[in-house]
Design a protein around this motif. Structure first.
Motif, PDB file in Angstrom:
ATOM      1  N   GLU A 249       7.626  -4.194   6.715  1.00  0.00           N
ATOM      2  CA  GLU A 249       7.391  -5.398   5.909  1.00  0.00           C
ATOM      3  C   GLU A 249       6.238  -5.219   4.926  1.00  0.00           C
ATOM      4  O   GLU A 249       6.243  -5.821   3.846  1.00  0.00           O
ATOM      5  CB  GLU A 249       7.110  -6.606   6.819  1.00  0.00           C
ATOM      6  CG  GLU A 249       8.319  -7.126   7.573  1.00  0.00           C
ATOM      7  CD  GLU A 249       8.700  -6.248   8.764  1.00  0.00           C
ATOM      8  OE1 GLU A 249       7.876  -5.383   9.148  1.00  0.00           O
ATOM      9  OE2 GLU A 249       9.817  -6.423   9.305  1.00  0.00           O
ATOM     10  N   ARG A 250       5.268  -4.389   5.280  1.00  0.00           N
ATOM     11  CA  ARG A 250       4.140  -4.216   4.367  1.00  0.00           C
ATOM     12  C   ARG A 250       4.580  -3.583   3.052  1.00  0.00           C
ATOM     13  O   ARG A 250       3.946  -3.797   2.011  1.00  0.00           O
ATOM     14  CB  ARG A 250       3.059  -3.359   5.024  1.00  0.00           C
ATOM     15  CG  ARG A 250       3.535  -2.020   5.569  1.00  0.00           C
ATOM     16  CD  ARG A 250       2.422  -1.342   6.353  1.00  0.00           C
ATOM     17  NE  ARG A 250       2.917  -0.188   7.101  1.00  0.00           N
ATOM     18  CZ  ARG A 250       2.149   0.565   7.884  1.00  0.00           C
ATOM     19  NH1 ARG A 250       0.862   0.298   7.997  1.00  0.00           N
ATOM     20  NH2 ARG A 250       2.658   1.590   8.556  1.00  0.00           N
ATOM     21  N   TYR A 251       5.684  -2.803   3.073  1.00  0.00           N
ATOM     22  CA  TYR A 251       6.206  -2.251   1.829  1.00  0.00           C
ATOM     23  C   TYR A 251       6.560  -3.381   0.869  1.00  0.00           C
ATOM     24  O   TYR A 251       6.244  -3.340  -0.324  1.00  0.00           O
ATOM     25  CB  TYR A 251       7.453  -1.395   2.074  1.00  0.00           C
ATOM     26  CG  TYR A 251       7.268  -0.155   2.911  1.00  0.00           C
ATOM     27  CD1 TYR A 251       6.008   0.257   3.333  1.00  0.00           C
ATOM     28  CD2 TYR A 251       8.361   0.620   3.272  1.00  0.00           C
ATOM     29  CE1 TYR A 251       5.850   1.399   4.101  1.00  0.00           C
ATOM     30  CE2 TYR A 251       8.219   1.772   4.047  1.00  0.00           C
ATOM     31  CZ  TYR A 251       6.956   2.148   4.463  1.00  0.00           C
ATOM     32  OH  TYR A 251       6.819   3.279   5.230  1.00  0.00           O
TER      33      TYR A 251
ATOM     34  N   VAL B 151       5.447  -6.440   0.868  1.00  0.00           N
ATOM     35  CA  VAL B 151       4.235  -7.157   0.440  1.00  0.00           C
ATOM     36  C   VAL B 151       3.576  -6.417  -0.710  1.00  0.00           C
ATOM     37  O   VAL B 151       3.167  -7.008  -1.725  1.00  0.00           O
ATOM     38  CB  VAL B 151       3.263  -7.325   1.623  1.00  0.00           C
ATOM     39  CG1 VAL B 151       1.930  -7.900   1.141  1.00  0.00           C
ATOM     40  CG2 VAL B 151       3.866  -8.228   2.692  1.00  0.00           C
ATOM     41  N   TRP B 152       3.460  -5.099  -0.590  1.00  0.00           N
ATOM     42  CA  TRP B 152       2.844  -4.301  -1.661  1.00  0.00           C
ATOM     43  C   TRP B 152       3.662  -4.395  -2.942  1.00  0.00           C
ATOM     44  O   TRP B 152       3.111  -4.484  -4.036  1.00  0.00           O
ATOM     45  CB  TRP B 152       2.705  -2.844  -1.212  1.00  0.00           C
ATOM     46  CG  TRP B 152       1.734  -2.678  -0.075  1.00  0.00           C
ATOM     47  CD1 TRP B 152       0.715  -3.526   0.262  1.00  0.00           C
ATOM     48  CD2 TRP B 152       1.691  -1.603   0.878  1.00  0.00           C
ATOM     49  NE1 TRP B 152       0.034  -3.047   1.369  1.00  0.00           N
ATOM     50  CE2 TRP B 152       0.610  -1.872   1.763  1.00  0.00           C
ATOM     51  CE3 TRP B 152       2.445  -0.455   1.085  1.00  0.00           C
ATOM     52  CZ2 TRP B 152       0.282  -1.022   2.824  1.00  0.00           C
ATOM     53  CZ3 TRP B 152       2.121   0.393   2.137  1.00  0.00           C
ATOM     54  CH2 TRP B 152       1.046   0.104   2.994  1.00  0.00           C
TER      55      TRP B 152
END
Length: 502
Positions: free
Chosen positions: A117-119, A121-122
């Protein structure tokens, strides 16, 4: 001809940032294909396919709109700039927050495994920062500050490339003990191997933030002016451009989204759908050489066309520009297509990627027609009939979806490439025919069509006849390329002016 030379010189300056920057970025392809398996690179390809769509939503046609209204008589450019920037700031913050909240379901749509999920967000933060800098970059182009534009663009790309090499190559190799093992404790403080391909997005995010700092004069001097009434004519002009842009992104990137959805199981034995996307995405990068010319041309051409809109010999100028643009792109198409078997292994470091090289000539020709379409589309921008661009783009999008639906199950990623070619060809033809009715320009359509047929024939002959001996094959391809160049030179070379007889 002096007008064309002026456009060429501006294109060259913008081309420095575009071509050099893209080449630097393109040098990362061997890194990605060497350090990441095709399935991992498929994650990058899929996410950036969505980025292309979202970029259009984040800027919603305001760059071209800013050019159009800034060139009208009596317009206060500073006030216009403040209004457009205020609108983009508010919308970018809102859209970025929405994407961050929807990170998990968005990854599910891409069939990307959970835990990444952080991908997303970035990526959302990258989109927001890039949208905020779009109008400052447009202002630099409007004010003919090409050098500053190019410098900042190159700084962004240089930092992005450096961070990719630092994390993906240097840090990974140090932690594996390849060299400088004594630095492992220090590297471990800044490097997390579980991030993997995420460093592609993280590097991009840092570079986008750095660009905001470099544009601080253009950004932090903005007076906040958010009033709907003065923005109505801008939005009315912009929304067809946004729809046109979305349709364009369907034609440009939807294939990488649809490929894993419509590719039959085990179509490529032993390969997952994400692997196929990774192979196609990596080979698509080889068509970048055509995209470089198109992008550099667009940076210079858009403000140039608007500035020349009152000139008497405007149609003849447009015809000349299209002619030389098309011929230059034809040379690129022939040269790369006939040598792609040698170029490919230099950039695609794992053998699994090389099986997709046959799509490169098709994609190069497709991008050539896209460049022709961008040239032709000037008529509906200058006549304020941007809704025609929406119709053409929407028609192309429908055609793209239909052809991908029909061809992917039968031809795999070659079906994606053919769909792209047919779409861009049809868009160029329709735009040309409509332009003849609303904004007549004496384009040498038949002559250019014959040159493109000859170029396609030369490439087809080179791929059809493939001598087994490497040296003979290279000589054969070099001979075909030289023959095309000589024909082009002797037929299209400028003729000396005839002396005036007293």
């Amino acid at each position: 001809m002096s007008v064309v030379k002026k456009l060429a010189s501006q294109t060259a300056v913008y081309g420095v940032s575009s071509i050099v920057g893209r080449v630097l970025t393109y040098l990362l392809v061997p890194v990605y294909t060497g350090y990441f398996a095709a399935a991992e690179y498929g994650i990058v390809t899929a996410l950036y396919a969505y980025v292309s769509f979202l970029n259009v939503l984040f800027t919603y046609g305001m760059e071209t709109t800013f050019f159009r209204f800034a060139n009208q008589e009596g317009v206060d450019r500073e006030e216009l700039y403040g209004r457009v920037m205020s609108l983009l700031l508010v919308s970018s913050v809102g859209l970025t927050a929405l994407l961050v909240l929807l990170a998990e379901p968005l990854l599910g749509l891409l069939d990307i495994p959970s835990g990444h999920e952080r991908y997303a967000v970035w990526v959302a933060l990258i989109l927001g920062l890039d949208a905020i800098t779009a109008i400052p970059f447009a202002r630099l182009r409007l004010e003919n500050k090409a050098r500053k534009f190019a410098t900042i663009k190159l700084a962004n790309i240089g930092l992005n490339v450096a961070l990719n090499l630092f994390f993906i190559v240097f840090c990974a190799d140090v932690m594996k003990g390849e060299y400088l093992a004594s630095l492992q404790p220090l590297v471990a403080r800044v490097y997390d191997p579980t991030i993997g391909v995420g460093y592609v997005f993280l590097s991009n995010l840092v570079a986008s933030g750095f660009t905001v700092l470099l544009l601080w004069r253009e950004l932090f001097g903005v007076r906040f002016r958010l009033s709907l009434e003065p923005l109505r004519p801008l939005l009315k002009y912009a929304y067809p451009l946004m729809l046109m842009g979305l349709a364009g992104m369907v034609n440009e990137t939807l294939d990488r989204i649809l490929l894993p959805k419509w590719l039959p199981d085990n179509f490529y034995p032993g390969q997952s759908s994400l692997t196929a996307v990774g192979i196609y995405g990596a080979c698509y990068k080889l068509s970048i050489f055509m995209s470089l010319v198109i992008q550099a041309f667009r940076y210079a051409a858009e403000p140039f066309f608007f500035a020349q809109s009152t000139e008497k010999n405007l149609p003849a100028t447009f015809a000349m520009i299209l002619k030389w643009f098309t011929l230059c792109c034809a040379v690129i198409f022939v040269g790369i297509s006939l040598n792609v078997e040698d170029i490919g292994p230099l950039f695609l470091r794992r053998s699994e990627y090389l099986q997709g090289l046959m799509v490169v000539p098709v994609l190069l020709l497709a991008n050539l027609f896209l460049g022709v379409y961008y040239n032709l589309s000037v008529w509906f921008k200058l006549t304020d009939k941007t809704y025609y661009g929406t119709y053409i783009g929407a028609g192309g999008a429908v055609l793209t979806i239909a052809l991908n639906f029909l061809l992917i199950p039968v031809l795999g990623y070659m079906g994606c490439a053919i769909a792209t070619l047919v779409c861009y060809f049809m868009m160029a033809v329709v735009c040309w025919r409509l332009g003849e009715r609303h904004f007549p320009v004496p384009y040498p359509a038949l002559r250019l069509g014959l040159w493109l047929l000859l170029a396609a024939g030369v490439v087809g002959l080179g791929w059809w006849i493939q001598p087994e001996d490497w040296w003979v094959r290279r000589a054969w391809h070099a001979g075909l390329t030289a023959a095309f160049l000589l024909a082009l030179y002797f037929i299209e070379r400028p003729q000396p002016a005839k002396p005036v007889v007293a």
